[in-house]
Design a protein around this motif. Structure first.
Motif, PDB file in Angstrom:
ATOM      1  N   GLY A 170       0.910  -1.277  -0.295  1.00 12.07           N
ATOM      2  CA  GLY A 170      -0.105   0.076  -0.434  1.00 12.07           C
ATOM      3  C   GLY A 170       0.796   1.052   0.076  1.00 12.07           C
ATOM      4  O   GLY A 170       0.111   2.268  -0.317  1.00 12.07           O
ATOM      5  N   ALA A 171       2.432   0.914   0.773  1.00 12.71           N
ATOM      6  CA  ALA A 171       3.006   2.509   0.560  1.00 12.71           C
ATOM      7  C   ALA A 171       3.337   2.984  -0.532  1.00 12.71           C
ATOM      8  O   ALA A 171       3.014   3.737  -0.840  1.00 12.71           O
ATOM      9  CB  ALA A 171       4.393   2.089   1.834  1.00 12.71           C
ATOM     10  N   LEU A 172       3.357   1.560  -1.230  1.00 17.13           N
ATOM     11  CA  LEU A 172       3.960   2.223  -2.913  1.00 17.13           C
ATOM     12  C   LEU A 172       2.789   2.392  -3.683  1.00 17.13           C
ATOM     13  O   LEU A 172       3.477   3.451  -4.747  1.00 17.13           O
ATOM     14  CB  LEU A 172       4.665   0.837  -3.229  1.00 17.13           C
ATOM     15  N   THR A 173       2.073   1.635  -3.460  1.00 19.88           N
ATOM     16  CA  THR A 173       0.975   2.084  -4.335  1.00 19.88           C
ATOM     17  C   THR A 173      -0.022   3.331  -4.199  1.00 19.88           C
ATOM     18  O   THR A 173      -0.113   4.124  -5.299  1.00 19.88           O
ATOM     19  CB  THR A 173      -0.870   1.741  -3.960  1.00 19.88           C
ATOM     20  N   ALA A 174       0.589   4.402  -3.010  1.00 24.48           N
ATOM     21  CA  ALA A 174       0.195   5.258  -3.111  1.00 24.48           C
ATOM     22  C   ALA A 174       0.509   6.679  -3.704  1.00 24.48           C
ATOM     23  O   ALA A 174       0.108   7.664  -3.891  1.00 24.48           O
ATOM     24  CB  ALA A 174      -0.021   5.860  -0.964  1.00 24.48           C
ATOM     25  N   ILE A 175       1.915   6.296  -3.316  1.00 20.23           N
ATOM     26  CA  ILE A 175       2.857   7.227  -4.564  1.00 20.23           C
ATOM     27  C   ILE A 175       3.281   7.340  -5.828  1.00 20.23           C
ATOM     28  O   ILE A 175       3.642   7.671  -6.805  1.00 20.23           O
ATOM     29  CB  ILE A 175       4.415   7.454  -3.989  1.00 20.23           C
ATOM     30  N   ALA A 176       2.379   5.169  -6.247  1.00 22.50           N
ATOM     31  CA  ALA A 176       2.807   6.055  -8.205  1.00 22.50           C
ATOM     32  C   ALA A 176       2.533   6.329  -8.935  1.00 22.50           C
ATOM     33  O   ALA A 176       2.997   6.272  -9.764  1.00 22.50           O
ATOM     34  CB  ALA A 176       1.944   3.769  -7.679  1.00 22.50           C
ATOM     35  N   GLY A 177       1.110   6.500  -8.771  1.00 19.45           N
ATOM     36  CA  GLY A 177       0.860   8.181  -9.215  1.00 19.45           C
ATOM     37  C   GLY A 177       1.671   9.172  -9.029  1.00 19.45           C
ATOM     38  O   GLY A 177       0.201  10.242  -9.875  1.00 19.45           O
ATOM     39  N   ASN A 178       1.497   9.282  -8.124  1.00 18.42           N
ATOM     40  CA  ASN A 178       1.805  11.151  -7.642  1.00 18.42           C
ATOM     41  C   ASN A 178       3.089  11.793  -8.604  1.00 18.42           C
ATOM     42  O   ASN A 178       2.361  13.374  -8.927  1.00 18.42           O
ATOM     43  CB  ASN A 178       3.121  11.000  -6.059  1.00 18.42           C
ATOM     44  N   ALA A 179       3.850  11.263  -9.480  1.00 23.71           N
ATOM     45  CA  ALA A 179       4.513  11.739 -10.593  1.00 23.71           C
ATOM     46  C   ALA A 179       3.402  12.786 -11.384  1.00 23.71           C
ATOM     47  O   ALA A 179       3.578  13.844 -11.909  1.00 23.71           O
ATOM     48  CB  ALA A 179       5.823  11.817 -11.891  1.00 23.71           C
ATOM     49  N   GLY A 180       2.621  11.834 -11.841  1.00 22.86           N
ATOM     50  CA  GLY A 180       1.727  11.879 -12.949  1.00 22.86           C
ATOM     51  C   GLY A 180       0.355  13.385 -12.683  1.00 22.86           C
ATOM     52  O   GLY A 180       0.161  14.225 -13.092  1.00 22.86           O
ATOM     53  N   GLN A 181       0.389  13.169 -11.829  1.00 24.40           N
ATOM     54  CA  GLN A 181      -0.716  14.050 -10.422  1.00 24.40           C
ATOM     55  C   GLN A 181       0.335  15.258  -9.800  1.00 24.40           C
ATOM     56  O   GLN A 181      -0.708  15.981 -10.300  1.00 24.40           O
ATOM     57  CB  GLN A 181      -0.993  13.694  -9.223  1.00 24.40           C
ATOM     58  N   ALA A 182       1.143  15.098  -9.839  1.00 21.03           N
ATOM     59  CA  ALA A 182       1.947  16.517 -10.183  1.00 21.03           C
ATOM     60  C   ALA A 182       1.809  17.416 -11.522  1.00 21.03           C
ATOM     61  O   ALA A 182       2.656  18.624 -11.315  1.00 21.03           O
ATOM     62  CB  ALA A 182       3.042  16.258  -9.493  1.00 21.03           C
ATOM     63  N   ARG A 183       2.649  16.351 -12.070  1.00 23.57           N
ATOM     64  CA  ARG A 183       2.316  17.537 -13.368  1.00 23.57           C
ATOM     65  C   ARG A 183       1.011  17.458 -13.911  1.00 23.57           C
ATOM     66  O   ARG A 183       0.794  19.204 -14.493  1.00 23.57           O
ATOM     67  CB  ARG A 183       3.024  15.885 -15.006  1.00 23.57           C
ATOM     68  N   GLU A 184       0.397  16.759 -13.306  1.00 20.68           N
ATOM     69  CA  GLU A 184      -1.837  17.651 -14.251  1.00 20.68           C
ATOM     70  C   GLU A 184      -1.572  18.921 -13.430  1.00 20.68           C
ATOM     71  O   GLU A 184      -1.905  19.969 -13.625  1.00 20.68           O
ATOM     72  CB  GLU A 184      -2.676  16.711 -13.353  1.00 20.68           C
TER      73      GLU A 184
END
Length: 634
Positions: free
Chosen positions: A333-347
Motif C-alpha cells: 500500500g505504501a508504494l501504491t499510494a505514491i505510484a501515480g504521484n508524478a503524473g498527478q503533480a504534472r497535472e
C-alpha cells in the motif's frame, strides 16, 4: 477575497483553464429550465408540459440539462456542481444526462418531500428504461411524471380524512380528556430523519476538513510573509476549528463502530461542532484576506508561484525515476499510494501554469478579483504538486528503512516466541493467552520471512504484522516480567513504533490532502483519530511508555486504515486509474477537481465551491444544508 466567491468566477476560470474535448462541457450555470445545446430532445412540447404539470401539482421545479459528455467529471459531482452554480434552491431539482457518456445523475434539495427510496425507484423504473432506449424526451417526461406520482401519493388520504371525521365525533370525549395532558407535556415536532442528519453530518465533516487543510497552508504562507504576531489571531481560530472538527470526527467514528440509542443527539452534536468551526473561520476570513491582499499582490504572487512551479517541474523526471525504481524493489500500500504521484503533480502544475496565465490576463484588463482567484488556485495546485513529489522522496527513504526494521523485528519476535515457548514447557503457571500468542507469532514469522524473501516484498506490511505479533506476545508475557523489565521493554518497542506511526500518519495525510476531492468522510475520520492517538503517544512517551506504545500502535493502525480507505475512494472516483475520470483523460482539470482545488470532486457526492479553503478560499454551502443525489450508467 471572501470565502463565498461569486460562482460566475468559477465558471469563467473553468472555461478558460480547461482545454476540453470538442463536445464535452464542464459544470455550468443553467440559463433556462431545459438546456439542450446539441438538440438531443427533438420534441419539446411534451417535455415542457410534463415539467409544467409537475411544478403546478407539487411545487417542485425540475431543471434538465443534456450534454454530450460530463467532461471527465463523475456524473454526480458534475450535477451537484451545476446545481450549485445555478443557485438551485429548496424547491428545485436537477436531472443531468450525458448522452455519449451514457451516464446521468439527479440532484435534489435535502429537504425535498421525496424520500431517497422514492427518488431511486423513479430512477430505476422510469428514467433508466427510457435512457437505455435512447428516448431522451421520454426520459425527462418519465422523470417528471414519476416525481409527481411519488409526491402526490398522499391524495388517497381524502377517504381517510372522511373516516377520521366520523371518528372525531365519536372520540370527542377522549380528546377533551387528553387535551390537558398534551398542554402539560407538548410533543416536539418531528425533526429530520436519522438518514438526513447523517448525510448532513458527513457532508459537513468533509467540507470542514477540506477548509482546514486549505487554511493551514494559507496560514503558513501568511506567517512566512508577515510573522507569527501578525497571524496569531488566525492561528487561534484555526486551532479552535481543528479541535471542533476533531471532536466531530471522533463522534462520527464512534457512531460508525458502535451505534447507540442517542444516535440523533450525537449527529446533531457533530453538525453543531462543524458549524461552530465554520463560523470561527468565517469570522476571520475578511481580516485574513486583507492581510494577504491577493488582489493587490496578484502580480507578485503569480511570479512567485510560477518560479515554484518551474522548480517542481524540473524535479519531476527524478521523481518518476524514483517511483520506477521503488516499483522494481517493493510492493504494498505504501508504494501504491505514491505510484501515480508524478503524473498527478504534472497535472497540478499544468493547472497552475494556466491559472497564472489567466491571472496575468485578468490583471491586464483590470480584473483584480479574477486575478486573485486564479492566483489562489495556482498556489494550491503548486503546493499539492510539491506534496506529491515530497511523498515520493519520503517513500524512497522509508521503504528501505522499513525493510531494515523488519529484519530487527524478526529477531525480536523470534526471541519473544522462544521465551513464550519456554514458559509453556517450563512447568510453571502459564499466563492466559500465551499459547495463542506464541502460535500466532510463529505463524507470522514464517509468513513474513517467506514474503520478505520474494522479489518485491511489502516491508511496511511486514513491519505492521510483526509489531502486532510482538505486542500480543509482550502482553501475554507481561505477568512473568517485573516492573523494571516491562518498562524497558515498552521503551524499546515504543522507539520502533513511533517512527512507523508517524510515517503512516504522514503518508495518509499527504494522500488525502492531494486527492481530497475524491475522499469521503470515513478515511478522514480514521486519519483524524490516528493523529489524535499519535499526539497522545508523543505526549506520554517520557512519562508512561507502555501507554504511549498502545497509543502509537492505534495511530499506526488507524492511519493504515485511512490510507486504504482513501485509495479505494480515489479508485472509485477515477474509474481505477489516478488522473482519469470516467474513462476520459481529464488532464489538468481533473487533477484540480481530484485535488479539491476546483469544485466538483468527490466520491462523497458533493461539490466544493470553487477554490476551496478556510480563511481565504471560496467554500460555499447552500442554505438548504446540502443536496441529495443518485444516478448511474444506462
Amino acid at each position: 477575497m471572501p470565502r463565498r466567491v461569486v460562482p460566475a468566477l468559477i465558471v469563467l476560470l473553468a472555461a478558460l483553464l480547461v482545454a476540453a474535448p470538442a463536445r464535452a462541457e464542464p459544470p455550468q450555470r443553467l440559463a433556462s429550465q431545459v438546456t439542450d445545446a446539441s438538440g438531443w430532445i427533438e420534441n419539446r412540447a411534451p417535455v415542457d408540459d410534463a415539467l409544467g404539470e409537475l411544478q403546478d401539482k407539487t411545487g417542485l421545479q425540475l431543471w434538465v440539462v443534456l450534454v454530450d459528455s460530463f467532461d471527465g467529471t463523475p456524473a454526480q459531482s458534475w450535477t451537484d456542481e451545476t446545481a450549485r452554480l445555478s443557485d438551485l434552491g429548496d424547491r428545485d431539482a436537477l436531472l443531468a444526462i450525458a448522452v455519449e457518456d451514457r451516464a446521468y445523475a439527479y440532484s435534489f434539495p435535502a429537504d425535498s418531500r421525496l424520500s431517497d427510496q422514492e427518488l431511486a425507484e423513479v430512477a430505476e423504473k422510469r428514467i433508466e428504461p427510457a435512457l437505455a432506449a435512447g428516448d431522451w424526451s421520454g426520459a425527462v417526461v418519465a422523470a417528471a411524471q414519476g416525481y409527481q406520482d411519488a409526491a402526490s401519493s398522499g391524495s388517497g388520504l381524502i377517504w381517510a380524512v372522511l373516516v377520521v371525521g366520523l371518528i372525531v365525533v365519536a372520540g370527542l370525549a377522549w380528546v377533551l380528556l387528553r387535551r390537558r395532558h398534551r398542554r402539560a407535556a407538548p410533543q416536539e415536532p418531528a425533526g429530520p430523519s436519522l438518514a438526513d442528519l447523517s448525510g448532513r453530518a458527513n457532508a459537513l465533516l468533509v467540507e470542514l476538513d477540506d477548509e482546514l487543510r486549505a487554511s493551514e497552508r494559507e496560514l503558513e504562507l501568511a506567517t512566512a510573509q508577515y510573522g507569527q504576531d501578525a497571524t496569531a489571531p488566525f492561528r487561534a481560530a484555526l486551532d479552535e476549528a481543528r479541535a471542533n472538527v476533531g471532536e466531530a470526527f471522533q463522534l462520527r467514528m464512534t457512531l460508525d463502530e458502535r451505534p447507540t440509542p442517542d444516535e440523533r443527539a450525537k449527529l446533531i452534536r457533530i453538525i453543531e461542532l462543524c458549524e461552530t468551526a465554520d463560523k470561527r473561520l468565517d469570522a476571520e476570513s475578511d481580516a485574513f484576506d486583507r492581510l494577504r491582499d491577493l488582489e493587490g499582490r496578484a502580480a507578485e504572487v503569480a511570479g512567485e508561484v510560477d518560479r515554484r512551479r518551474a522548480a517542481i517541474e524540473a524535479a519531476l523526471p527524478a521523481a518518476e525515476a524514483t517511483v520506477h525504481d521503488l516499483q522494481t524493489r517493493f510492493s504494498g500500500g505504501a508504494l501504491t499510494a505514491i505510484a501515480g504521484n508524478a503524473g498527478q503533480a504534472r497535472e497540478r502544475l499544468a493547472f497552475a501554469a494556466d491559472a497564472v496565465r489567466q491571472a496575468r490576463e485578468a490583471l491586464a484588463s483590470g480584473g483584480k478579483a479574477e486575478a486573485a482567484l486564479a492566483v489562489r488556485g495556482a498556489e494550491q495546485a503548486v503546493d499539492q504538486a510539491a506534496h506529491l513529489v515530497e511523498a515520493v522522496e519520503r517513500a524512497a527513504a522509508e521503504l528501505p528503512a522499513a525493510r531494515s526494521a523488519a529484519d530487527g523485528l524478526l529477531a525480536e519476535v523470534t526471541a519473544e516466541t522462544a521465551a513464550g515457548r519456554a514458559a509453556l514447557t517450563g512447568g510453571g503457571e502459564v499466563p492466559p493467552g500465551l499459547a495463542a500468542a506464541v502460535a500466532g507469532g510463529e505463524q507470522v514469522l514464517a509468513e513474513v520471512r517467506a514474503a520478505l524473501a520474494g522479489p518485491r516484498p511489502d516491508p511496511v506490511g511486514a513491519v505492521a504484522r510483526l509489531q502486532a505479533a510482538d505486542a500480543a506476545l509482550d502482553a501475554a508475557l507481561a505477568a512473568a516480567r517485573d516492573a523494571a523489565e516491562r518498562g524497558a521493554r515498552a521503551r524499546s518497542m515504543l522507539a520502533q513504533a513511533l517512527p512507523v506511526a508517524r510515517a503512516e500518519v504522514l503518508a495518509a495525510n499527504d494522500f488525502i490532502t492531494t486527492r481530497r476531492g475524491a475522499v469521503d468522510y470515513g478515511a478522514r475520520a480514521a486519519l483524524s483519530e490516528a493523529q489524535r492517538h499519535l499526539a497522545l503517544a508523543e505526549s506520554l512517551a517520557a512519562s508512561d511508555p507502555a501507554a504511549a506504545l498502545s497509543e502509537a500502535q492505534q495511530a499506526q493502525q488507524l492511519a493504515a486504515r485511512a490510507g486504504q480507505a482513501a485509495r479505494v475512494d480515489v479508485q472509485g472516483w477515477s474509474g481505477g486509474g489516478y488522473g482519469r475520470a470516467g474513462g476520459f483523460d481529464a488532464g489538468a482539470f481533473a487533477g484540480a477537481v481530484l485535488g479539491g482545488i476546483l469544485a466538483g470532486g468527490g466520491g462523497h457526492g458533493r461539490g466544493h465551491g470553487g477554490f476551496t479553503g478556510g480563511f481565504g478560499g471560496s467554500g460555499h454551502r447552500s442554505g438548504g444544508g446540502g443536496r441529495r443525489g443518485g444516478g448511474g450508467r444506462f
